[in-house]
Design an enzyme around this catalytic site. Structure first.
Site, PDB file in Angstrom:
ATOM      1  N   GLU A   9      83.721  -7.761 -44.324  1.00  0.00           N
ATOM      2  CA  GLU A   9      83.098  -7.022 -45.419  1.00  0.00           C
ATOM      3  C   GLU A   9      82.367  -5.830 -44.814  1.00  0.00           C
ATOM      4  OE1 GLU A   9      82.061 -10.351 -48.771  1.00  0.00           O
ATOM      5  OE2 GLU A   9      80.930 -10.515 -46.923  1.00  0.00           O
ATOM      6  N   HIS A  48      80.437  -7.542 -41.803  1.00  0.00           N
ATOM      7  CA  HIS A  48      80.292  -8.996 -41.888  1.00  0.00           C
ATOM      8  C   HIS A  48      81.616  -9.686 -41.601  1.00  0.00           C
ATOM      9  CE1 HIS A  48      79.489 -12.810 -44.376  1.00  0.00           C
ATOM     10  NE2 HIS A  48      78.891 -12.923 -43.210  1.00  0.00           N
ATOM     11  N   ASN A  70      79.828 -14.779 -49.452  1.00  0.00           N
ATOM     12  CA  ASN A  70      78.750 -15.782 -49.401  1.00  0.00           C
ATOM     13  C   ASN A  70      78.052 -15.967 -50.743  1.00  0.00           C
ATOM     14  OD1 ASN A  70      79.147 -16.594 -46.789  1.00  0.00           O
ATOM     15  ND2 ASN A  70      77.646 -15.191 -45.917  1.00  0.00           N
TER      16      ASN A  70
HETATM   17  N1  CAA Z   1      94.565 -18.397 -29.783  1.00  0.00           N
HETATM   18  C1  CAA Z   1      95.407 -17.828 -30.683  1.00  0.00           C
HETATM   19  N2  CAA Z   1      95.718 -18.376 -31.865  1.00  0.00           N
HETATM   20  C2  CAA Z   1      95.173 -19.555 -32.142  1.00  0.00           C
HETATM   21  C3  CAA Z   1      94.297 -20.222 -31.272  1.00  0.00           C
HETATM   22  C4  CAA Z   1      94.007 -19.605 -30.037  1.00  0.00           C
HETATM   23  N3  CAA Z   1      93.207 -20.164 -29.150  1.00  0.00           N
HETATM   24  N4  CAA Z   1      93.912 -21.386 -31.835  1.00  0.00           N
HETATM   25  C5  CAA Z   1      94.523 -21.445 -33.028  1.00  0.00           C
HETATM   26  N5  CAA Z   1      95.291 -20.359 -33.210  1.00  0.00           N
HETATM   27  C6  CAA Z   1      96.146 -20.071 -34.363  1.00  0.00           C
HETATM   28  C7  CAA Z   1      97.122 -21.225 -34.564  1.00  0.00           C
HETATM   29  O1  CAA Z   1      98.249 -21.089 -33.730  1.00  0.00           O
HETATM   30  C8  CAA Z   1      97.455 -21.096 -36.017  1.00  0.00           C
HETATM   31  O2  CAA Z   1      98.359 -20.029 -36.199  1.00  0.00           O
HETATM   32  P1  CAA Z   1      99.549 -20.114 -37.293  1.00  0.00           P
HETATM   33  O3  CAA Z   1      98.870 -20.191 -38.634  1.00  0.00           O
HETATM   34  O4  CAA Z   1     100.320 -18.855 -37.079  1.00  0.00           O
HETATM   35  O5  CAA Z   1     100.299 -21.371 -36.965  1.00  0.00           O
HETATM   36  C9  CAA Z   1      96.109 -20.655 -36.618  1.00  0.00           C
HETATM   37  O6  CAA Z   1      95.394 -20.021 -35.553  1.00  0.00           O
HETATM   38  C10 CAA Z   1      95.304 -21.823 -37.145  1.00  0.00           C
HETATM   39  O7  CAA Z   1      95.001 -22.698 -36.057  1.00  0.00           O
HETATM   40  P2  CAA Z   1      95.167 -24.283 -36.061  1.00  0.00           P
HETATM   41  O8  CAA Z   1      96.464 -24.657 -36.699  1.00  0.00           O
HETATM   42  O9  CAA Z   1      94.886 -24.813 -34.701  1.00  0.00           O
HETATM   43  O10 CAA Z   1      93.932 -24.755 -36.891  1.00  0.00           O
HETATM   44  P3  CAA Z   1      93.830 -25.029 -38.422  1.00  0.00           P
HETATM   45  O11 CAA Z   1      95.092 -24.815 -39.149  1.00  0.00           O
HETATM   46  O12 CAA Z   1      93.145 -26.324 -38.470  1.00  0.00           O
HETATM   47  O13 CAA Z   1      92.842 -23.833 -38.877  1.00  0.00           O
HETATM   48  C11 CAA Z   1      90.795 -22.751 -39.230  1.00  0.00           C
HETATM   49  C12 CAA Z   1      91.601 -23.646 -38.298  1.00  0.00           C
HETATM   50  C13 CAA Z   1      91.425 -21.344 -39.257  1.00  0.00           C
HETATM   51  C14 CAA Z   1      89.388 -22.674 -38.670  1.00  0.00           C
HETATM   52  C15 CAA Z   1      90.839 -23.362 -40.678  1.00  0.00           C
HETATM   53  O14 CAA Z   1      90.384 -24.687 -40.635  1.00  0.00           O
HETATM   54  C16 CAA Z   1      89.992 -22.591 -41.666  1.00  0.00           C
HETATM   55  O15 CAA Z   1      90.392 -21.551 -42.158  1.00  0.00           O
HETATM   56  N6  CAA Z   1      88.797 -23.134 -41.962  1.00  0.00           N
HETATM   57  C17 CAA Z   1      87.863 -22.493 -42.898  1.00  0.00           C
HETATM   58  C18 CAA Z   1      87.061 -21.470 -42.152  1.00  0.00           C
HETATM   59  C19 CAA Z   1      86.147 -20.707 -43.073  1.00  0.00           C
HETATM   60  O16 CAA Z   1      86.040 -20.939 -44.268  1.00  0.00           O
HETATM   61  N7  CAA Z   1      85.434 -19.767 -42.462  1.00  0.00           N
HETATM   62  C20 CAA Z   1      84.440 -18.983 -43.152  1.00  0.00           C
HETATM   63  C21 CAA Z   1      83.075 -19.559 -42.878  1.00  0.00           C
HETATM   64  S1  CAA Z   1      81.816 -18.696 -43.761  1.00  0.00           S
HETATM   65  C22 CAA Z   1      81.493 -17.364 -42.819  1.00  0.00           C
HETATM   66  O17 CAA Z   1      81.996 -17.181 -41.757  1.00  0.00           O
HETATM   67  C23 CAA Z   1      80.521 -16.378 -43.382  1.00  0.00           C
HETATM   68  C24 CAA Z   1      79.085 -16.623 -43.190  1.00  0.00           C
HETATM   69  O18 CAA Z   1      78.322 -15.631 -43.218  1.00  0.00           O
HETATM   70  C25 CAA Z   1      78.491 -17.976 -43.020  1.00  0.00           C
HETATM   71  P1  NAD Z   2      74.188 -18.471 -33.154  1.00  0.00           P
HETATM   72  O1  NAD Z   2      72.932 -19.230 -33.231  1.00  0.00           O
HETATM   73  O2  NAD Z   2      75.452 -19.179 -32.791  1.00  0.00           O
HETATM   74  O3  NAD Z   2      74.041 -17.260 -32.102  1.00  0.00           O
HETATM   75  C1  NAD Z   2      72.997 -16.335 -32.106  1.00  0.00           C
HETATM   76  C2  NAD Z   2      72.812 -15.884 -30.663  1.00  0.00           C
HETATM   77  O4  NAD Z   2      71.975 -14.719 -30.619  1.00  0.00           O
HETATM   78  C3  NAD Z   2      72.123 -16.941 -29.787  1.00  0.00           C
HETATM   79  O5  NAD Z   2      73.001 -17.272 -28.731  1.00  0.00           O
HETATM   80  C4  NAD Z   2      70.856 -16.246 -29.295  1.00  0.00           C
HETATM   81  O6  NAD Z   2      70.518 -16.556 -27.956  1.00  0.00           O
HETATM   82  C5  NAD Z   2      71.261 -14.779 -29.416  1.00  0.00           C
HETATM   83  N1  NAD Z   2      70.133 -13.826 -29.501  1.00  0.00           N
HETATM   84  C6  NAD Z   2      68.953 -13.967 -30.137  1.00  0.00           C
HETATM   85  N2  NAD Z   2      68.215 -12.828 -29.994  1.00  0.00           N
HETATM   86  C7  NAD Z   2      68.963 -11.954 -29.266  1.00  0.00           C
HETATM   87  C8  NAD Z   2      68.767 -10.622 -28.805  1.00  0.00           C
HETATM   88  N3  NAD Z   2      67.646  -9.956 -29.068  1.00  0.00           N
HETATM   89  N4  NAD Z   2      69.759 -10.041 -28.089  1.00  0.00           N
HETATM   90  C9  NAD Z   2      70.904 -10.709 -27.826  1.00  0.00           C
HETATM   91  N5  NAD Z   2      71.136 -11.979 -28.228  1.00  0.00           N
HETATM   92  C10 NAD Z   2      70.187 -12.593 -28.948  1.00  0.00           C
HETATM   93  O7  NAD Z   2      74.337 -17.728 -34.555  1.00  0.00           O
HETATM   94  P2  NAD Z   2      75.652 -17.165 -35.261  1.00  0.00           P
HETATM   95  O8  NAD Z   2      76.238 -18.227 -36.108  1.00  0.00           O
HETATM   96  O9  NAD Z   2      76.507 -16.466 -34.236  1.00  0.00           O
HETATM   97  O10 NAD Z   2      75.017 -16.089 -36.252  1.00  0.00           O
HETATM   98  C11 NAD Z   2      74.648 -14.797 -35.819  1.00  0.00           C
HETATM   99  C12 NAD Z   2      74.602 -13.860 -37.010  1.00  0.00           C
HETATM  100  O11 NAD Z   2      75.892 -13.845 -37.642  1.00  0.00           O
HETATM  101  C13 NAD Z   2      73.587 -14.249 -38.101  1.00  0.00           C
HETATM  102  O12 NAD Z   2      73.076 -13.075 -38.661  1.00  0.00           O
HETATM  103  C14 NAD Z   2      74.463 -15.011 -39.094  1.00  0.00           C
HETATM  104  O13 NAD Z   2      73.926 -15.001 -40.397  1.00  0.00           O
HETATM  105  C15 NAD Z   2      75.753 -14.205 -39.021  1.00  0.00           C
HETATM  106  N6  NAD Z   2      76.974 -14.917 -39.428  1.00  0.00           N
HETATM  107  C16 NAD Z   2      77.159 -16.236 -39.105  1.00  0.00           C
HETATM  108  C17 NAD Z   2      78.354 -16.876 -39.501  1.00  0.00           C
HETATM  109  C18 NAD Z   2      78.619 -18.310 -39.155  1.00  0.00           C
HETATM  110  O14 NAD Z   2      79.588 -18.882 -39.689  1.00  0.00           O
HETATM  111  N7  NAD Z   2      77.860 -18.962 -38.299  1.00  0.00           N
HETATM  112  C19 NAD Z   2      79.352 -16.132 -40.155  1.00  0.00           C
HETATM  113  C20 NAD Z   2      79.126 -14.768 -40.440  1.00  0.00           C
HETATM  114  C21 NAD Z   2      77.933 -14.177 -40.080  1.00  0.00           C
END
Ligand code: CAA
Ligand code: NAD
Length: 283
Positions: free
Chosen positions: A153, A141, A191
């Site tokens: 994870e 993950h 999460n």
């Molecule tokens: N190439 C290389 N490095 C890059 C880059 C690029 N294109 N763009 C940005 N970076 C680097 C920057 O240079 C910076 O590096 P330093 O810290 O060394 O200076 C770092 O990445 C951060 O970039 P920015 O300063 O441009 O951006 P920011 O400080 O606004 O951070 C962010 C952006 C990392 C997205 C920050 O806002 C953040 O951590 N947000 C929270 C994201 C979060 O919580 N994610 C988890 C979501 S939940 C999930 O994913 C699980 C799920 O299942 C849903």
């Molecule tokens: P998304 O909607 O951005 O992308 C999913 C993609 O999968 C779409 O572009 C779709 O066309 C493609 N797709 C569907 N069926 C397919 C297949 N059979 N073969 C190939 N491609 C196919 O979704 P996302 O946010 O990238 O999430 C994808 C997975 O990652 C989910 O399981 C989600 O829970 C997990 N995830 C999401 C996040 C997040 O922050 N969005 C973070 C961690 C994990």
């Protein structure tokens, strides 16, 4: 145990594109599969832009950009994933869609191939049971944005062998990430804590606690979070958050995981966050 050289990624959306980029950047031959060419092109375009921006910021060298793009290819067929040692699935958060994809994949890959799911909330044991290789199946993950977030994870299903688990943990490190081991429970570790917080922010907003902007500002400036909850919800995708909430609620039956009415309505209205151009904010 053979070495992991070729990595397949299913899905080139928000997460799949980031995962494919990281695998290619770390030197793995990487093939990413999408359902249609236009979606694939958009995903590959986002990878190219990230690398170009990285070069412009001085964070990515020209050499790394060139080798990353050389290591990476896209496809719309399953056949091209036949030679993969590992396939990371990152498609829509839906059990039936994931099952159908594993079924198609299983027809083309070899017996040694490890399947990994990037699911946020589905049961790894249940996903594994849909394949003929539950012993060679696990959860990996990642966090969004994948190239910037250090954590992954690693999740074992009930049938995941020690050998597979150890190999996946080492693979996560080879991807340049910091792995932690999480249990096969909905939401794993992060999460489990993050999703109720995000849902609670929506509930609080529905109950008039404050504006979207003020709640975001409060958590950003008052608690040092990099993003407030609504910016983060738009970033994660409201559809994905809704799917995750339903899955977690289904398992725990606790109100904290129940999707708030506003979330459901925003998804129905197509306001999915950044990816659709509008969520709690307009982009
Ligand atoms: N190439 C290389 N490095 C890059 C880059 C690029 N294109 N763009 C940005 N970076 C680097 C920057 O240079 C910076 O590096 P330093 O810290 O060394 O200076 C770092 O990445 C951060 O970039 P920015 O300063 O441009 O951006 P920011 O400080 O606004 O951070 C962010 C952006 C990392 C997205 C920050 O806002 C953040 O951590 N947000 C929270 C994201 C979060 O919580 N994610 C988890 C979501 S939940 C999930 O994913 C699980 C799920 O299942 C849903
Ligand atoms: P998304 O909607 O951005 O992308 C999913 C993609 O999968 C779409 O572009 C779709 O066309 C493609 N797709 C569907 N069926 C397919 C297949 N059979 N073969 C190939 N491609 C196919 O979704 P996302 O946010 O990238 O999430 C994808 C997975 O990652 C989910 O399981 C989600 O829970 C997990 N995830 C999401 C996040 C997040 O922050 N969005 C973070 C961690 C994990």
């Amino acid at each position: 145990m053979s070495e992991i050289k070729t990595v397949g990624v299913l899905g080139c959306g928000l997460m799949g594109a980031g995962i494919a980029q990281v695998a290619a950047m770390q030197g793995f031959t990487t093939i990413v599969r999408e359902v249609e060419q236009a979606v694939l092109d958009r995903g590959l375009g986002r990878i190219r832009k990230f690398l170009d921006d990285g070069v412009a910021k001085g964070k990515v060298s020209e050499d790394v950009r060139t080798t990353t793009l050389a290591n990476l290819s896209g496809t719309t067929t399953f056949d091209d994933l036949g030679g993969c040692d590992v396939v990371i699935e990152a498609i829509v958060e839906n059990l039936d869609v994931k099952r159908a994809a594993y079924d198609a994949l299983e027809r083309v890959v070899g017996g040694h191939t490890i399947f990994l799911s990037n699911t946020s909330s589905l049961c790894i044991t249940e996903l594994a049971a849909a394949t003929k290789r539950p012993d060679r199946f696990g959860g990996l993950h990642f966090f969004n944005p994948v190239p910037l977030m250090k954590l992954v994870e690693v999740i074992r299903g009930l049938a995941t062998t020690d050998a597979t688990y150890e190999r996946v943990f080492a693979f996560a490190q080879a991807l340049g990430k910091e792995p932690i081991t999480a249990p096969d429970r909905p939401g794993f570790i992060v999460n489990r804590l993050l999703v109720p917080y995000l849902l609670d922010a929506i509930r609080a907003y529905e109950h008039g606690l404050g504006t979207v902007e003020d709640i975001d500002k409060g958590m950003k400036l008052g608690c040092g979070h990099p993003m407030g909850p609504f910016t983060l919800l738009d970033f994660v995708g409201l559809d994905t958050t809704y799917f995750i909430a339903n899955i977690m609620f289904e398992e725990f039956r606790e109100p904290a995981y129940a999707p708030p009415p506003l979330l459901k309505r925003m998804v129905l209205a197509g306001r999915l966050g950044r990816k659709s151009g509008e969520g709690f904010y307009k982009y």
